[in-house]
Each structure stands twice: as structure tokens, then as C-alpha cells.
Design an enzyme around this catalytic site. Structure first.
Site, short mmCIF file in Angstrom:
data_model
loop_
_atom_site.label_atom_id
_atom_site.label_comp_id
_atom_site.label_asym_id
_atom_site.label_seq_id
_atom_site.Cartn_x
_atom_site.Cartn_y
_atom_site.Cartn_z
N GLU A 1 0.85 -1.20 0.00
CA GLU A 1 0.00 0.00 0.00
C GLU A 1 0.88 1.24 0.00
O GLU A 1 2.10 1.15 0.14
CB GLU A 1 -0.94 -0.02 1.21
CG GLU A 1 -2.02 -1.08 1.08
CD GLU A 1 -2.98 -1.15 2.25
OE1 GLU A 1 -3.01 -0.22 3.06
OE2 GLU A 1 -3.68 -2.16 2.35
N HIS B 1 -8.99 9.53 2.56
CA HIS B 1 -8.55 8.43 1.70
C HIS B 1 -8.75 8.91 0.26
O HIS B 1 -9.81 9.41 -0.10
CB HIS B 1 -9.37 7.17 1.97
CG HIS B 1 -8.74 5.93 1.43
ND1 HIS B 1 -8.61 5.71 0.07
CD2 HIS B 1 -8.19 4.85 2.04
CE1 HIS B 1 -8.01 4.55 -0.12
NE2 HIS B 1 -7.74 4.01 1.05
N ARG C 1 -0.67 8.87 1.60
CA ARG C 1 -2.04 9.34 1.39
C ARG C 1 -2.23 10.84 1.40
O ARG C 1 -3.05 11.39 0.67
CB ARG C 1 -2.90 8.78 2.52
CG ARG C 1 -3.69 7.65 2.03
CD ARG C 1 -4.48 7.06 3.11
NE ARG C 1 -4.40 5.63 2.91
CZ ARG C 1 -4.90 4.75 3.72
NH1 ARG C 1 -5.50 5.15 4.83
NH2 ARG C 1 -4.82 3.48 3.47
N HIS D 1 -11.49 9.70 6.27
CA HIS D 1 -11.26 8.26 6.47
C HIS D 1 -10.80 7.90 7.87
O HIS D 1 -11.29 6.95 8.46
CB HIS D 1 -10.21 7.83 5.45
CG HIS D 1 -9.89 6.37 5.46
ND1 HIS D 1 -10.82 5.40 5.16
CD2 HIS D 1 -8.73 5.70 5.71
CE1 HIS D 1 -10.25 4.20 5.22
NE2 HIS D 1 -9.00 4.36 5.57
N ARG E 1 -1.01 8.92 9.04
CA ARG E 1 -0.86 7.49 9.29
C ARG E 1 -0.43 6.73 8.04
O ARG E 1 -0.97 6.93 6.95
CB ARG E 1 -2.20 6.91 9.77
CG ARG E 1 -2.23 5.41 9.90
CD ARG E 1 -3.57 4.94 10.36
NE ARG E 1 -4.59 5.16 9.38
CZ ARG E 1 -5.09 4.21 8.58
NH1 ARG E 1 -4.64 2.97 8.65
NH2 ARG E 1 -6.04 4.50 7.72
P1 FAD Z 1 -14.15 0.67 15.33
O1 FAD Z 1 -13.82 -0.56 14.61
O2 FAD Z 1 -14.68 1.79 14.58
O3 FAD Z 1 -15.17 0.29 16.48
C1 FAD Z 1 -15.77 1.29 17.27
C2 FAD Z 1 -16.86 0.64 18.09
O4 FAD Z 1 -17.31 1.54 19.08
C3 FAD Z 1 -18.09 0.24 17.29
O5 FAD Z 1 -18.51 -1.01 17.74
C4 FAD Z 1 -19.12 1.32 17.66
O6 FAD Z 1 -20.44 0.91 17.54
C5 FAD Z 1 -18.73 1.55 19.09
N1 FAD Z 1 -19.14 2.84 19.66
C6 FAD Z 1 -18.81 4.07 19.24
N2 FAD Z 1 -19.35 5.00 20.05
C7 FAD Z 1 -20.03 4.33 21.00
C8 FAD Z 1 -20.81 4.72 22.12
N3 FAD Z 1 -21.03 6.00 22.44
N4 FAD Z 1 -21.37 3.76 22.88
C9 FAD Z 1 -21.22 2.44 22.59
N5 FAD Z 1 -20.49 2.02 21.53
C10 FAD Z 1 -19.90 2.95 20.77
N6 FAD Z 1 -7.06 0.27 8.84
C11 FAD Z 1 -6.07 -0.62 8.60
O7 FAD Z 1 -5.13 -0.72 9.39
N7 FAD Z 1 -6.15 -1.42 7.51
C12 FAD Z 1 -7.15 -1.37 6.61
O8 FAD Z 1 -7.17 -2.11 5.66
C13 FAD Z 1 -8.18 -0.42 6.82
N8 FAD Z 1 -9.21 -0.29 5.94
C14 FAD Z 1 -10.24 0.55 6.24
C15 FAD Z 1 -11.35 0.61 5.40
C16 FAD Z 1 -12.44 1.38 5.73
C17 FAD Z 1 -13.62 1.45 4.80
C18 FAD Z 1 -12.43 2.14 6.92
C19 FAD Z 1 -13.60 2.97 7.30
C20 FAD Z 1 -11.32 2.12 7.74
C21 FAD Z 1 -10.23 1.33 7.43
N9 FAD Z 1 -9.10 1.27 8.24
C22 FAD Z 1 -8.11 0.37 7.98
C23 FAD Z 1 -9.09 1.97 9.52
C24 FAD Z 1 -9.47 0.96 10.61
O9 FAD Z 1 -10.48 0.11 10.11
C25 FAD Z 1 -9.96 1.61 11.86
O10 FAD Z 1 -9.11 2.61 12.27
C26 FAD Z 1 -10.06 0.56 12.97
O11 FAD Z 1 -10.87 -0.49 12.53
C27 FAD Z 1 -10.61 1.15 14.22
O12 FAD Z 1 -10.89 0.12 15.11
P2 FAD Z 1 -11.51 0.47 16.51
O13 FAD Z 1 -11.74 -0.83 17.19
O14 FAD Z 1 -10.68 1.48 17.17
O15 FAD Z 1 -12.89 1.19 16.16
C1 SIN Z 2 -7.33 0.58 2.29
O1 SIN Z 2 -7.56 -0.61 2.14
O2 SIN Z 2 -7.04 1.36 1.38
C2 SIN Z 2 -7.44 1.15 3.65
C3 SIN Z 2 -6.20 0.90 4.36
C4 SIN Z 2 -6.07 1.78 5.57
O3 SIN Z 2 -6.89 2.66 5.80
O4 SIN Z 2 -5.09 1.59 6.28
#
Ligand code: FAD
Ligand code: SIN
Length: 543
Positions: free
Chosen positions: A116, A239, A285, A346, A381
Site C-alpha cells: 500500500e 482516503h 495518502r 477516512h 498514518r
Molecule cells: P471501530 O472498529 O470503529 O469500532 C468502534 C466501536 O465503538 C463500534 O462497535 C461502535 O459501535 C462503538 N461505539 C462508538 N461510540 C459508542 C458509544 N457512544 N457507545 C457504545 N459504543 C460505541 N485500517 C487498517 O489498518 N487497515 C485497513 O485495511 C483499513 N481499511 C479501512 C477501510 C475502511 C472502509 C475504513 C472505514 C477504515 C479502514 N481502516 C483500515 C481503519 C481501521 O479500520 C480503523 O481505524 C479501525 O478499525 C478502528 O478500530 P476500533 O476498534 O478502534 O474502532
Molecule cells: C485501504 O484498504 O485502502 C485502507 C487501508 C487503511 O486505511 O489503512
């Protein structure tokens, strides 16, 4: 209204929250609150994968160098080094839970490592192009079998509960949270020895985002209201490649597609990125998103195009089955058609400040995942470093917080106040909520987006201050609802982003201000740190 008690209260069921819960459950009771069903989260949509050094031809030093280089001077080197060195161990843990990462067709004993933007090596562990969904499915199954973990779906945390009395370190102590049960409209009071915010990011602050609806910055807003230190919120990652289609709701076209050779082109076919960065379409990015924004504004075009038509159809279908099928639904066959793409909000590099253990400035409050600002990402990032960070900091936080649950609460926090319903009545004007929500997202996109200026930021500041007054009155007059809680939170995060962006008087990484177009290492090579309603001096990071 009811009261519950637990050792660990984990708010959020993304990869960070689930991983923390599994680890903490080995020695104590865990309650997970999540505001929709357990699957819904940014994690669930992660496509590219998890960056880690998993091949003999790669090295920790190179992953560290790429991370520091993307971070534009603001990464904390110790955090970067330790996180990256822990990566392989955390990946092996996922494999032991049952996650199936894609292996090479030619040799099933070797992982098929993706590439990437900003990475000098192939080092992205992936499960096809639905890595997040695969990891979450496995973790959710394990959580469901764990008798030490209780899950409360459709419960949205409203606010953290803090004690007025000073904790051991002299800071406020967090002793639980209030949460609204979206099914019954009851408010739960939850008392916990340790509270973990794993609430993810805040993409919904912007009109166009890759994030699902849950990403409203609740954790950042709750921590801020409780008095926690917040860092680097001006660094919002856009993104570069979201599908530009009226029905696609910002569907992401993974950077891994460019990793496999896709090229960004203008309407006339020009490979424009070559002119701006030696890595071309695979530049970091911040560079790609800013360049696309510049080209679109200059030409008045709606989108640019992503071209992978030079690759065999069979390869594309096998490597990107989800993206291929999704595009096909919209009439685009990516093996023969160019994909129209635009940037969208993103990822939040800033968030609730934490140390190496995920501990915040408030006693007994931990953060892991996107809600946190650990020092790993700096001003931008590196792709696929965020799932790595979520895994590493969930691990560190679970280790570091054990001593709190081994002991009882301090004597002064034996009882905590139940939710005060006040004199609130049901609202008959829900339109206020939806109007304000739309307005914030639109002006954040227009004035506080990829390219900023002092004038645009001042305009945004003026707007958010007016809206904040209205939302504040509304919040205290009417019964809380899920929408009102989220509106209040996106308004708070929007206001913070604007303040942070106005504070940094230079351009660096993801923060680009036309009035200060240069990077200024002498004055600004430091975190932006906000505590107790004022900015304090961040540590000097350029030595
Ligand atoms: P999240 O996975 O967002 O989980 C947050 C949780 O908190 C959810 O369950 C939500 O419902 C809950 N929540 C929020 N507020 C409250 C509240 N007030 N009360 C109760 N529950 C609450 N990163 C990578 O490293 N690699 C990738 O390939 C990648 N691809 C991505 C593709 C997309 C489309 C997106 C959007 C992001 C991507 N990212 C990627 C970024 C990465 O996915 C996120 O940064 C990461 O998943 C965040 O994980 P998390 O557990 O911190 O939060
Ligand atoms: C992607 O698959 O392009 C998302 C990867 C990331 O947000 O780290």
C-alpha cells in the site's frame, strides 16, 4: 433506570474493543457496550489489511522508517519502534484464534503480503479484500463463547462518570459511564474499576466519508468532557480513492488496488501523480489526496480515475472479489473500465492522548484503537498501521490495567450518582437535530477539509459556536436520544478540529493551510495538546 457493576467496562466492539475484552477476561469480568450490533464498526469494513513485518526480505527498520516518513516528523519514535516490533506476535495471536490470512497460490505456507501507499515493502497481511470482516467474525465467535464477557448491543454510552476527588496521580478518576438502551430508552449507570474507550473514529463529522454511521467521535467527545488530554485533532486523513457514484455511499477502493499496479489518471488519461511524487500513485495518502483535490479544483472535474485494466481479469477477481463485485453492481467492470474516484474523510490520527499502555491523563481510563492518539501516526498514518495499533494497544492496556481490578475501589468511590433525568421532556422538533447534523458535516467538508485557510477556519468557528449554543440548550431541555447524543458529539469533535487547525500555523502531513503553506520545524515540530480548555506546549519532536 438501573445500575450495574463490572471490573472492566469496554465501550466499543471494533477490533480494539474485542481484543481488549478477550485479554482482560482472562482475569476479570468484562462488560462490552456497543451502540449497534456487535459487527458494526469501522473495523468491519477494513479492506487492505494489517501492516507487519512477516517476511525474511522485510525488516523492522524499514517498517519503522516508512512509518516515520509518512508521519512527517510528529511520530514518537519509541512508540513506533515498540509497536512495529510487537506486530508479528499480535498477528500470530489472531491466527491462533482462527483468522485465515490469504496465502500465496504458488506456496500455501507463505502469506500473500499486500502493498500500500508509503510502504517500501510488501507487508500487508490480508484476508482477501475483506480483512476486517474476517478478523471480526473470528473475534466475535470467541467473545460469544467467553463466560467472563457480557455484551450489551444497542447501548450507546452517553458520558463517563468521574469522581470529583483527586485520584492517586492527581487527575480525575473515571469510575464508569452512563449508557442509553436504544430499545427501551432507559439509562444504565455502570460502575467499573477500569473503563476502556474503544469507540473508533469520527468520519461522520464530514459530509463525505468512508466510515459507517457509528463513527461519530463519541469517545473523543466523552473523554474531552471528562477533562482528558486530547491531541493532534487537526490531522484528519482523507482516503484518496472512494468510488464516485451517487448510490455507492463512499464505498472504498482499497489502496491495495494501487499496490497491485493501479494508476490514478485524469479524465484525459494522464498519469498525473508521477509529476508530484517519486512513488507516483502509491505516494503517501496525504500527498495523493491533496494532489487530487488540487487537480479537481484546477480543472473543475468531479472525479479522477483509477485504472487497473492492464491486469488480467482472473487476477482482479481473485485478489479483490468484494471490490470487483461491488463495482459491477454499479455498472463498472474494473477489469475493463476505469473507476471514478474521489477523496473522503477516512481516519483520525489525533484523539485521546495516551501513553504506551493506552492510559489517558485520567486515572482508570484507557483508550485503544482509532479513538486514541498514541504517537504512532504523527501527522499522517501509514496505510494499514491502524489495525496494528489497535491490536498492540489493546494488548498493552489489558496488561497495564490489571492492578486496578485486582484491588477494590478506593473508599471514596463506593457509590456513584445515578443518571439525573432532570426535567427533560420529549422533543417534538427532531428536525433540529437532523438540520444541525447536516449543516456541521457540510461546512466541515467545505471549510475544514483537505485544504484549509485561516478565513475558512474562522468561518467554520463562527458557525460551530452558534450551533453549539443551540445544541447545548436542546440537549438539556429534552430527553436524550441516540441521535441527540451523536449530534452533541460530532459538534464537540468538529469544534475541537477547528480549534486545533487554527492553532497549528504551518502545513504538515494531513494539515494543509494555504496561509502557511510551508512546514515549520523550528516552531511546530510538536504535538498539538489541549487540556482543560487550553493548548499546552507539546514535546519537541525534531531533534
Ligand atoms: P471501530 O472498529 O470503529 O469500532 C468502534 C466501536 O465503538 C463500534 O462497535 C461502535 O459501535 C462503538 N461505539 C462508538 N461510540 C459508542 C458509544 N457512544 N457507545 C457504545 N459504543 C460505541 N485500517 C487498517 O489498518 N487497515 C485497513 O485495511 C483499513 N481499511 C479501512 C477501510 C475502511 C472502509 C475504513 C472505514 C477504515 C479502514 N481502516 C483500515 C481503519 C481501521 O479500520 C480503523 O481505524 C479501525 O478499525 C478502528 O478500530 P476500533 O476498534 O478502534 O474502532
Ligand atoms: C485501504 O484498504 O485502502 C485502507 C487501508 C487503511 O486505511 O489503512
Amino acid at each position: 433506570m438501573s445500575t450495574k457493576e463490572t471490573d472492566y467496562l469496554v465501550i466499543g466492539s471494533g477490533i480494539a474493543g474485542l481484543m481488549f475484552a478477550l485479554k482482560a477476561s482472562v482475569h476479570a469480568k468484562v462488560m462490552i457496550l456497543t451502540k449497534r450490533e456487535m459487527t458494526e464498526s469501522n473495523s468491519n469494513y477494513a479492506q487492505g489489511g494489517i501492516a507487519s513485518v512477516m517476511s525474511d526480505t522485510d525488516s523492522f527498520d524499514e517498517h519503522i522508517r516508512d512509518t516515520l516518513s509518512a508521519g512527517a516528523g510528529l511520530c514518537h519514535r519509541d512508540i513506533v519502534e515498540n509497536t512495529i516490533r510487537q506486530g508479528p506476535e499480535r498477528i500470530r495471536e489472531l491466527i491462533n484464534y482462527g483468522v485465515q490470512f490469504t496465502t500465496r497460490e504458488e506456496n500455501r505456507n507463505e502469506f500473500d503480503l499486500g502493498k500500500e501507499g508509503g510502504h517500501s515493502h510488501r507487508r500487508i497481511m490480508h484476508a482477501g479484500d475483506i480483512t476486517g470482516k474476517e478478523v471480526k467474525k473470528v473475534l466475535i465467535d470467541v467473545v460469544k463463547q467467553n463466560t467472563n464477557i457480557e455484551v450489551y448491543e444497542n447501548h450507546i454510552a452517553i458520558d463517563l462518570i468521574t469522581t470529583k476527588k483527586l485520584g492517586l496521580s492527581g487527575s480525575n478518576m473515571v469510575v464508569g459511564a452512563y449508557a442509553l438502551n436504544n430499545a427501551t430508552n432507559d439509562v444504565l449507570t455502570i460502575k467499573s474499576k477500569v473503563t476502556v474507550l474503544a469507540t473508533g473514529g469520527a468520519g461522520k463529522v464530514y459530509l463525505y466519508t468512508t466510515n459507517p454511521d457509528i463513527a461519530t467521535g463519541d469517545g473523543i467527545a466523552m473523554a474531552y468532557r471528562a477533562g482528558a488530554m486530547i491531541k493532534n485533532l487537526e490531522f484528519v486523513q482523507f482516503h484518496p480513492t472512494c468510488l464516485f457514484h451517487p448510490k455507492a455511499k463512499s464505498f472504498l477502493i482499497s489502496e491495495a488496488v494501487r499496490g497491485e499496479g493501479a494508476i490514478l489518471r485524469l479524465k484525459d488519461g494522464t498519469d498525473f501523480m508521477k509529476k508530484y511524487h517519486h512513488m507516483g500513485s502509491l505516494a503517501p495518502r496525504d500527498v495523493v489526496a491533496q494532489t487530487i483535490d488540487f487537480e479537481l479544483k484546477k480543472r473543475g472535474d468531479d472525479c479522477v480515475f483509477l485504472d487497473i485494466t492492464h491486469k488480467p481479469k482472473s487476477f482482479i477477481q481473485q485478489r479483490f472479489p468484494n471490490i470487483y463485485n461491488k463495482c459491477l453492481q454499479y455498472g463498472i467492470d474494473m477489469s475493463s473500465d476505469l473507476m471514478p474516484v474521489v477523496p473522503a474523510a477516512h481516519y483520525f490520527c489525533g484523539g485521546v492522548a495516551s501513553d504506551w499502555n493506552g492510559l489517558t491523563s485520567l486515572e482508570r481510563l484507557y483508550v485503544c484503537g482509532e479513538v486514541s492518539c498514541t504517537g504512532l501516526h504523527g501527522a499522517n498514518r501509514l496505510a494499514s498501521n491502524s489495525l496494528l495499533e489497535a491490536l498492540v494497544f489493546a494488548h498493552n492496556a489489558s496488561e497495564s490495567s490489571q492492578h486496578y481490578v485486582a484491588n477494590d475501589y478506593p473508599a471514596d468511590v463506593q457509590s456513584i450518582p445515578a443518571w439525573d433525568k432532570r426535567k427533560a421532556v420529549d422533543s417534538d422538533e427532531n428536525v433540529v437535530v437532523s438540520n444541525n447534523w447536516d449543516e456541521i458535516r457540510r461546512f466541515m467538508w467545505n471549510y475544514v477539509g483537505i485544504v484549509r485557510s485561516n478565513k475558512r477556519l474562522e468561518r467554520a468557528k463562527h458557525r460551530i459556536e452558534l450551533l453549539q449554543k443551540e445544541i447545548h440548550e436542546y440537549y438539556w431541555d429534552f430527553v436524550v436520544t441516540n441521535d441527540l447524543i451523536e449530534l452533541r458529539n460530532i459538534a464537540t469533535v468538529a469544534e475541537l478540529i477547528i480549534r486545533f487547525a487554527l492553532h497549528r500555523k504551518e502545513s504538515r502531513g494531513l494539515h494543509y493551510n494555504l496561509d502557511y503553506p510551508e512546514r515549520n520545524n523550528e516552531l511546530w515540530c510538536k504535538d498539538t495538546v489541549y487540556e482543560n480548555k487550553s493548548f499546552i506546549e507539546g514535546e519537541a519532536l525534531c531533534k
